[in-house]
Design a protein around this motif. Structure first.
Motif, PDB file in Angstrom:
ATOM      1  N   ASP A  80      -0.743  15.229 -33.347  1.00 21.72           N
ATOM      2  CA  ASP A  80      -0.287  15.418 -31.905  1.00 21.72           C
ATOM      3  C   ASP A  80      -0.355  14.264 -30.784  1.00 21.72           C
ATOM      4  N   ALA A  81       0.389  14.182 -29.953  1.00 18.89           N
ATOM      5  CA  ALA A  81       0.302  13.264 -28.899  1.00 18.89           C
ATOM      6  C   ALA A  81      -0.118  14.068 -27.632  1.00 18.89           C
ATOM      7  N   THR A  82      -1.347  13.567 -27.061  1.00 16.12           N
ATOM      8  CA  THR A  82      -1.901  14.022 -25.833  1.00 16.12           C
ATOM      9  C   THR A  82      -1.323  13.184 -24.673  1.00 16.12           C
ATOM     10  N   LEU A  83      -0.974  13.596 -23.553  1.00 14.19           N
ATOM     11  CA  LEU A  83      -0.165  13.259 -22.563  1.00 14.19           C
ATOM     12  C   LEU A  83      -0.868  13.485 -21.352  1.00 14.19           C
ATOM     13  N   GLY A  84      -1.100  12.622 -20.369  1.00 16.68           N
ATOM     14  CA  GLY A  84      -1.723  12.923 -19.195  1.00 16.68           C
ATOM     15  C   GLY A  84      -1.045  12.266 -17.783  1.00 16.68           C
ATOM     16  N   ASN A  85      -0.866  12.966 -16.719  1.00 13.94           N
ATOM     17  CA  ASN A  85      -0.146  12.524 -15.729  1.00 13.94           C
ATOM     18  C   ASN A  85      -1.083  12.913 -14.285  1.00 13.94           C
ATOM     19  N   LEU A  86      -1.697  11.625 -13.610  1.00 10.65           N
ATOM     20  CA  LEU A  86      -2.600  12.045 -12.684  1.00 10.65           C
ATOM     21  C   LEU A  86      -1.808  11.246 -11.470  1.00 10.65           C
ATOM     22  N   THR A  87      -1.346  11.984 -10.349  1.00  5.77           N
ATOM     23  CA  THR A  87      -0.848  11.730  -9.024  1.00  5.77           C
ATOM     24  C   THR A  87      -2.062  12.005  -8.040  1.00  5.77           C
ATOM     25  N   HIS A 144      -9.318  12.638  -3.058  1.00  2.82           N
ATOM     26  CA  HIS A 144      -9.569  13.949  -2.456  1.00  2.82           C
ATOM     27  C   HIS A 144      -8.391  15.019  -2.920  1.00  2.82           C
ATOM     28  N   SER A 145      -7.079  14.123  -3.019  1.00  4.86           N
ATOM     29  CA  SER A 145      -5.873  15.113  -3.023  1.00  4.86           C
ATOM     30  C   SER A 145      -5.143  14.468  -4.487  1.00  4.86           C
ATOM     31  N   TYR A 146      -4.979  15.451  -5.385  1.00  4.87           N
ATOM     32  CA  TYR A 146      -4.512  14.956  -6.634  1.00  4.87           C
ATOM     33  C   TYR A 146      -3.916  16.152  -7.467  1.00  4.87           C
ATOM     34  N   GLU A 147      -3.046  15.767  -8.373  1.00  8.02           N
ATOM     35  CA  GLU A 147      -2.409  16.622  -9.281  1.00  8.02           C
ATOM     36  C   GLU A 147      -2.719  16.156 -10.428  1.00  8.02           C
ATOM     37  N   LEU A 148      -3.120  17.078 -11.439  1.00  4.38           N
ATOM     38  CA  LEU A 148      -3.473  16.394 -13.029  1.00  4.38           C
ATOM     39  C   LEU A 148      -2.692  17.367 -13.940  1.00  4.38           C
ATOM     40  N   HIS A 149      -1.825  16.890 -14.684  1.00  7.36           N
ATOM     41  CA  HIS A 149      -1.114  17.403 -15.651  1.00  7.36           C
ATOM     42  C   HIS A 149      -1.737  16.935 -16.861  1.00  7.36           C
ATOM     43  N   LEU A 207       0.752  -1.396  -0.082  1.00  2.68           N
ATOM     44  CA  LEU A 207      -0.065  -0.199  -0.008  1.00  2.68           C
ATOM     45  C   LEU A 207       0.995   1.317   0.175  1.00  2.68           C
ATOM     46  N   LYS A 208       0.515   2.380  -0.736  1.00  8.45           N
ATOM     47  CA  LYS A 208       1.279   3.393  -0.960  1.00  8.45           C
ATOM     48  C   LYS A 208       0.408   4.641  -0.560  1.00  8.45           C
ATOM     49  N   SER A 209       1.092   6.173  -0.200  1.00  8.48           N
ATOM     50  CA  SER A 209       0.406   6.919   0.301  1.00  8.48           C
ATOM     51  C   SER A 209       0.249   7.836  -1.260  1.00  8.48           C
ATOM     52  N   THR A 210       1.114   7.511  -2.163  1.00  9.56           N
ATOM     53  CA  THR A 210       0.684   8.102  -3.569  1.00  9.56           C
ATOM     54  C   THR A 210       0.855   7.169  -4.738  1.00  9.56           C
ATOM     55  N   GLU A 211       0.159   7.345  -5.885  1.00  7.93           N
ATOM     56  CA  GLU A 211       0.081   6.565  -6.943  1.00  7.93           C
ATOM     57  C   GLU A 211      -0.013   7.346  -8.102  1.00  7.93           C
ATOM     58  N   THR A 212       0.747   7.245  -9.191  1.00  5.15           N
ATOM     59  CA  THR A 212       0.648   7.934 -10.704  1.00  5.15           C
ATOM     60  C   THR A 212       0.189   6.956 -11.669  1.00  5.15           C
ATOM     61  N   CYS A 213      -0.688   7.787 -12.254  1.00  6.70           N
ATOM     62  CA  CYS A 213      -1.330   7.302 -13.332  1.00  6.70           C
ATOM     63  C   CYS A 213      -1.094   7.918 -14.819  1.00  6.70           C
ATOM     64  N   LEU A 214      -0.609   7.331 -15.966  1.00  9.31           N
ATOM     65  CA  LEU A 214      -0.095   8.023 -16.960  1.00  9.31           C
ATOM     66  C   LEU A 214      -1.128   7.572 -18.049  1.00  9.31           C
TER      67      LEU A 214
END
Length: 148
Positions: free
Chosen positions: A21-28, A132-137, A6-13
Motif C-alpha cells: 500500500d501507499a500511504t498519502l497525507g495532505n495537510l492544509t 491553529h487552523s488546519y485540515e489533515l487527510h 506570503l500566503k493565507s494557506t499552504e498545503t504540504c503533501l
C-alpha cells in the motif's frame, strides 16, 4: 517570484510505501487572520545558497540580489506591526539535518544586504502549537504490481 509571496494557506503533501500500500497525507494549514501568513521554504529552496536554523529562528541566504530584494520587499510586512507574524515551514533537510517539515513563527526580520541574508527571528514550536487552523487527510491506496 510568486514563490516568495506570503500566503493565507499552504498545503504540504506526504507519501510513503508500506508493503503493498501507499500511504498519502495532505495537510492544509490556514492562517486566516489579517496579522498572520504562511510560507514554505520548499517552494523557493532553489533560490537559496544556504539556510541556517537555530533556537532563535532561521537565516536563509539568497543566490542573487533580485530574489533577495523581492523577498525583502514582501517579507518586511512582518516588521510593519508588532502583531504581524508568519509561519515559515522548513522542508525535510532545509535546515541541514531536520528529518521532517518544521514550522517557525517569524515575528521580525533583519536583513544583510551586502551578503543577501535574512535573519528571521522566530518562535520554535510544534505543529499543534503554531498551526491553529488546519485540515489533515490521510489515506492509503493499494500499489499495483501490474502496471501494464
Amino acid at each position: 517570484m510568486p514563490v516568495l509571496e506570503l500566503k493565507s494557506t499552504e498545503t504540504c503533501l506526504w507519501g510513503a510505501q508500506d508493503g503493498s500500500d501507499a500511504t498519502l497525507g495532505n495537510l492544509t494549514v490556514s492562517m486566516p487572520g489579517n496579522d498572520e501568513n504562511i510560507l514554505s521554504m520548499e517552494k523557493f529552496e532553489g533560490m537559496l545558497t544556504s539556510a541556517e536554523c537555530n533556537a532563535q529562528g532561521m537565516t536563509p541566504g539568497f543566490e542573487d540580489d533580485s530574489s533577495f530584494a523581492y523577498a525583502q520587499r514582501v517579507w518586511d510586512w512582518v516588521n510593519g506591526a508588532e502583531n504581524h507574524t508568519f509561519l515559515m515551514v522548513a522542508g525535510k533537510g532545509d535546515c541541514r539535518n531536520n528529518p521532517y517539515r518544521i514550522p517557525d513563527l517569524v515575528h521580525s526580520i533583519e536583513y544583510n544586504e551586502e551578503r543577501n541574508i535574512a535573519r528571521l527571528d522566530a518562535m520554535k514550536g510544534g505543529w499543534k502549537d503554531l498551526a491553529h487552523s488546519y485540515e489533515l487527510h490521510v489515506g492509503s491506496v493499494p500499489m499495483s504490481s501490474d502496471l501494464g
